[in-house]
Design a protein around this motif. Structure first.
Motif, PDB file in Angstrom:
ATOM      1  N   ALA A 151      19.454  16.816  -1.686  1.00 38.80           N
ATOM      2  CA  ALA A 151      18.085  16.295  -1.399  1.00 38.80           C
ATOM      3  C   ALA A 151      17.158  17.305  -1.121  1.00 38.80           C
ATOM      4  N   ALA A 152      15.973  16.869  -1.419  1.00 34.22           N
ATOM      5  CA  ALA A 152      14.614  17.537  -1.164  1.00 34.22           C
ATOM      6  C   ALA A 152      14.520  17.662   0.374  1.00 34.22           C
ATOM      7  N   VAL A 153      14.390  16.308   0.724  1.00 39.54           N
ATOM      8  CA  VAL A 153      14.105  16.036   2.237  1.00 39.54           C
ATOM      9  C   VAL A 153      15.236  15.461   2.967  1.00 39.54           C
ATOM     10  N   ILE A 154      15.684  15.614   4.163  1.00 41.68           N
ATOM     11  CA  ILE A 154      16.807  14.959   4.913  1.00 41.68           C
ATOM     12  C   ILE A 154      15.877  14.447   6.167  1.00 41.68           C
ATOM     13  N   HIS A 155      16.202  13.296   6.502  1.00 45.10           N
ATOM     14  CA  HIS A 155      15.484  12.509   7.741  1.00 45.10           C
ATOM     15  C   HIS A 155      16.476  12.103   8.652  1.00 45.10           C
ATOM     16  N   PHE A 156      16.072  12.589   9.949  1.00 45.41           N
ATOM     17  CA  PHE A 156      17.075  12.149  10.984  1.00 45.41           C
ATOM     18  C   PHE A 156      16.449  10.891  11.748  1.00 45.41           C
ATOM     19  N   ASN A 157      16.210   9.880  11.010  1.00 48.04           N
ATOM     20  CA  ASN A 157      15.507   8.696  11.628  1.00 48.04           C
ATOM     21  C   ASN A 157      16.795   7.978  12.369  1.00 48.04           C
ATOM     22  N   GLY A 158      16.377   7.224  13.314  1.00 46.61           N
ATOM     23  CA  GLY A 158      17.455   6.603  14.132  1.00 46.61           C
ATOM     24  C   GLY A 158      17.483   7.208  15.611  1.00 46.61           C
ATOM     25  N   ASN A 159      18.376   6.993  16.523  1.00 42.01           N
ATOM     26  CA  ASN A 159      18.466   7.186  17.979  1.00 42.01           C
ATOM     27  C   ASN A 159      19.338   8.139  18.123  1.00 42.01           C
ATOM     28  N   MET A 160      19.987   8.699  17.214  1.00 41.27           N
ATOM     29  CA  MET A 160      21.055   9.961  17.350  1.00 41.27           C
ATOM     30  C   MET A 160      20.186  11.075  16.719  1.00 41.27           C
ATOM     31  N   LYS A 161      19.207  11.546  17.509  1.00 37.83           N
ATOM     32  CA  LYS A 161      18.334  12.716  16.867  1.00 37.83           C
ATOM     33  C   LYS A 161      19.153  13.970  17.326  1.00 37.83           C
ATOM     34  N   PRO A 162      19.069  15.063  16.413  1.00 39.50           N
ATOM     35  CA  PRO A 162      19.945  16.275  16.365  1.00 39.50           C
ATOM     36  C   PRO A 162      19.616  17.011  17.644  1.00 39.50           C
ATOM     37  N   TRP A 163      18.689  16.801  18.494  1.00 37.33           N
ATOM     38  CA  TRP A 163      18.334  17.708  19.568  1.00 37.33           C
ATOM     39  C   TRP A 163      19.048  16.902  20.860  1.00 37.33           C
TER      40      TRP A 163
ATOM     41  N   LEU B 293       0.870  -1.450  -0.027  1.00 38.90           N
ATOM     42  CA  LEU B 293      -0.052   0.005  -0.017  1.00 38.90           C
ATOM     43  C   LEU B 293       1.221   1.231   0.053  1.00 38.90           C
ATOM     44  N   THR B 294       2.177   1.143  -0.135  1.00 40.10           N
ATOM     45  CA  THR B 294       2.980   2.005  -0.061  1.00 40.10           C
ATOM     46  C   THR B 294       3.980   2.414  -1.527  1.00 40.10           C
ATOM     47  N   GLU B 295       4.324   3.575  -1.648  1.00 42.43           N
ATOM     48  CA  GLU B 295       5.392   3.836  -3.064  1.00 42.43           C
ATOM     49  C   GLU B 295       6.627   4.176  -2.406  1.00 42.43           C
ATOM     50  N   PRO B 296       7.530   3.842  -3.086  1.00 37.84           N
ATOM     51  CA  PRO B 296       8.772   4.193  -3.035  1.00 37.84           C
ATOM     52  C   PRO B 296       9.069   5.620  -3.473  1.00 37.84           C
ATOM     53  N   LEU B 297       9.769   6.264  -2.711  1.00 35.74           N
ATOM     54  CA  LEU B 297      10.342   7.712  -3.194  1.00 35.74           C
ATOM     55  C   LEU B 297      11.867   7.802  -3.766  1.00 35.74           C
ATOM     56  N   ASP B 298      12.085   8.375  -4.950  1.00 32.73           N
ATOM     57  CA  ASP B 298      13.273   8.540  -5.292  1.00 32.73           C
ATOM     58  C   ASP B 298      14.357   9.105  -4.194  1.00 32.73           C
ATOM     59  N   ARG B 299      15.493   8.472  -4.185  1.00 29.86           N
ATOM     60  CA  ARG B 299      16.182   8.748  -2.719  1.00 29.86           C
ATOM     61  C   ARG B 299      16.685  10.267  -2.886  1.00 29.86           C
ATOM     62  N   ARG B 300      16.754  10.849  -3.898  1.00 28.43           N
ATOM     63  CA  ARG B 300      16.965  12.284  -4.060  1.00 28.43           C
ATOM     64  C   ARG B 300      15.876  13.225  -3.339  1.00 28.43           C
ATOM     65  N   TRP B 301      14.590  12.555  -3.121  1.00 25.89           N
ATOM     66  CA  TRP B 301      13.804  13.351  -2.614  1.00 25.89           C
ATOM     67  C   TRP B 301      13.845  13.212  -1.102  1.00 25.89           C
ATOM     68  N   HIS B 302      14.155  12.116  -0.672  1.00 22.88           N
ATOM     69  CA  HIS B 302      14.218  11.558   0.858  1.00 22.88           C
ATOM     70  C   HIS B 302      15.688  10.887   1.128  1.00 22.88           C
ATOM     71  N   VAL B 303      16.504  11.665   1.549  1.00 16.35           N
ATOM     72  CA  VAL B 303      17.710  11.002   2.258  1.00 16.35           C
ATOM     73  C   VAL B 303      17.489  10.590   3.537  1.00 16.35           C
ATOM     74  N   LEU B 304      17.592   9.585   4.074  1.00 13.40           N
ATOM     75  CA  LEU B 304      17.452   9.207   5.411  1.00 13.40           C
ATOM     76  C   LEU B 304      18.808   8.837   6.070  1.00 13.40           C
ATOM     77  N   GLY B 305      18.684   8.497   7.272  1.00  9.83           N
ATOM     78  CA  GLY B 305      19.764   7.845   8.022  1.00  9.83           C
ATOM     79  C   GLY B 305      20.734   8.681   8.777  1.00  9.83           C
TER      80      GLY B 305
END
Length: 409
Positions: free
Chosen positions: A370-382, A343-355
Motif C-alpha cells: 500500500a501507498a497509504v495505510i489508514h488507522f480509521n476506527g476506534n482502535m487508534k494506534p496511540w 463529488l468524490t473519486e474512488p482510489l485504487d485500494r493499493r493506494w489507500h488500505v483502510l481499516g
C-alpha cells in the motif's frame, strides 16, 4: 389403592416427552425421569441413573477433551448439563410465581452441579456414577416438584419469551452504550500525550526564538513553490501528525522536495509549532497554520467556500435526521459521504488500505504494497486498545529516544 410402578412410569414418561422435552429440544428425557411408588403412605424416589459399564473399565483419561465428554450421549456430564439447563428455566419460573423456596433449592443444586462439572474439567477425568447420582436424584425431584406446581410448558414458554425479549432490549441498549463509549475512548487523548502537548505548548510560549523561527519559515519561498510536492494535513494530534510526516519523508527518495502544510486549531497551534520547529525532518519544509486565523475563509472571497457552505447545510440536515441514530451509529463519515455524494473519486485500494483501527484480518501483503495505510476506527494506534499486529507500523515512525517521551512516560 396402589398404582403399579410400571403404569405410573409410562404415564410420566409420556407426559414429560410431550411437555418440557419439546420445549428444550436437545434435552435427553432420561435426565429428568424418575419412578414414583406409593406404599403405606410413604413416597420413595428412585432415579434411573444411566448405567454405563464402560465407565467401570480402566480407561486412560490423559488428554480428555471435556467438550467432547459433555456432548457424549452416554456421559454423566451431559446428563447433568441437561438437567441443569432445565433447572435454570424453572428457577426463573419459580421466582415469577414467588416460590422463592423452590427457586433457592433449585439454585443450590445447580451450584452443586456446576461445581462437579468444573472439578471434572480441571482433573481431566469423566464424572463417575457415584458422583452424579446424588445431584441427578435431587434435581429430578425438584424438577418434578416444579412440574407438579403447574409450571407447564405453556407457562414456561410464555415466561421464557418475556425474559428473552427483556434480554434482547438490554443487549441492544448495551450495544449502543458500548458504541458510544468506544467513540469516546477513540476521541480521548491518553495522559502521556496530553502531557506532551502541555510541555510543547509551554515551550512555545516561553521560548521566543521558536516564534521567530516560525515567522522565518512562514515567509520561505518554498511554501509557495509549485515545483515542489505539497501535502495538507488537518489535525490537532501532534504525535499522529508527526508520524504522518515521518512516514512520508522516510519513504521518499527526495524529502527536500516535500512541503507539508499543517492546519490545526488554536489550542494545538503552539504545541504543533514547537514540535515541528524542534525536530529534524530531513530537509522537508513544514508550515503550521491556525485555522482560526484564516480570515479569508469566507463565501464572499472564494466561490468554492460558498459551495462548501451549501454542502455543510446538507451535512447538518443529515445529522439532524439521525438524532435517534437510526440512519447510522456514530461518526461523521456517513453523513459526509451523503453530503458530498457525486463529488468524490474512488482510489485504487493499493493506494489507500483502510481499516487498521477495526479490522484485525487485513492481509499483510496488501499492507506491504500500500501507498497509504489508514488507522480509521476506534482502535487508534496511540491507544491501549490498538490492534497489536498493526502497532509496529505506527511505532517505527516515533522517535522513542526523544527526551520529551521520557518526561511524559
Amino acid at each position: 389403592m396402589r398404582r403399579r410402578a410400571a403404569d405410573y412410569r409410562r404415564r410420566l414418561e409420556g407426559s414429560y416427552r410431550s411437555g418440557s422435552g419439546r420445549f428444550l429440544g436437545c434435552l435427553d428425557c432420561r435426565a429428568s425421569l424418575f419412578v414414583f411408588h406409593h406404599h403405606h403412605h410413604e413416597d420413595q424416589l428412585k432415579q434411573p441413573i444411566q448405567e454405563n459399564h464402560a465407565r467401570e473399565e480402566p480407561v486412560n483419561h490423559e488428554g480428555l477433551n471435556f467438550t467432547n465428554e459433555i456432548l457424549s450421549a452416554t456421559s454423566f456430564a451431559r446428563q447433568l448439563a441437561e438437567q441443569m439447563t432445565l433447572a435454570k428455566a424453572y428457577v426463573i419460573i419459580a421466582k415469577e410465581h414467588n416460590n422463592l423456596h423452590l427457586a433457592w433449592e433449585l439454585s443450590k443444586q445447580i451450584r452443586s452441579c456446576q461445581l462437579l462439572l468444573s472439578k471434572a474439567a480441571m482433573r481431566g477425568e469423566p464424572i463417575t456414577q457415584e458422583e452424579a447420582e446424588p445431584i441427578i436424584s435431587s434435581l429430578s425431584f425438584l424438577i418434578f416438584k416444579a412440574q407438579d406446581a403447574h409450571y407447564d410448558v405453556a407457562t414456561t414458554i410464555m415466561t421464557m419469551k418475556s425474559h428473552i425479549q427483556a434480554l434482547e432490549e438490554r443487549a441492544n441498549a448495551a450495544t449502543v452504550q458500548s458504541t458510544m463509549f468506544g467513540q469516546l475512548v477513540a476521541e480521548a487523548l491518553p495522559k502521556s500525550l496530553h502531557c506532551l502537548k502541555v510541555k510543547l505548548t509551554t515551550d512555545w510560549l516561553k521560548k521566543l526564538p521558536l516564534q521567530d523561527l516560525a515567522e522565518e519559515k512562514r515567509n520561505s519561498p518554498r511554501v509557495v513553490d509549485n515545483n515542489l510536492y505539497h501535502f495538507c494535513i488537518f489535525s490537532d494530534n501532534v504525535l499522529a501528525t508527526s508520524v504522518v510526516v515521518n512516514s512520508t519523508i522516510s519513504n521518499a527518495d527526495h524529502p527536500k522536495q516535500l512541503v507539508f502544510h499543517i492546519v490545526t486549531n488554536g489550542i494545538s497551534y503552539g504545541a504543533m509549532q514547537a514540535w515541528f520547529l524542534s525536530n529534524d525532518f530531513k530537509g522537508a519544509t513544514i508550515e503550521v497554520q491556525n485555522v482560526e486565523e484564516f480570515s479569508w475563509l469566507n463565501a464572499s472571497y472564494a466561490p468554492v467556500v460558498k459551495q462548501l457552505h451549501d454542502e455543510d447545510s446538507r451535512f447538518i440536515i443529515f445529522q439532524e435526521q439521525n438524532a435517534d441514530q437510526t440512519l447510522w451509529k456514530l461518526g461523521t463519515l456517513p453523513p459526509a459521504l451523503l453530503a458530498f455524494y457525486g463529488l468524490t473519486e474512488p482510489l485504487d485500494r493499493r493506494w489507500h488500505v483502510l481499516g487498521l483501527g477495526y479490522d484485525m484480518n487485513i492481509d499483510n501483503r496488501l499492507i506491504e504494497s500500500a501507498a497509504v495505510i489508514h488507522f480509521n476506527g476506534n482502535m487508534k494506534p496511540w491507544l491501549k486498545l490498538a490492534i497489536g499486529r498493526y502497532k509496529p507500523l505506527w511505532e517505527r515512525y516515533i522517535n522513542q529516544s526523544h527526551p520529551y517521551f521520557k518526561i511524559v512516560s
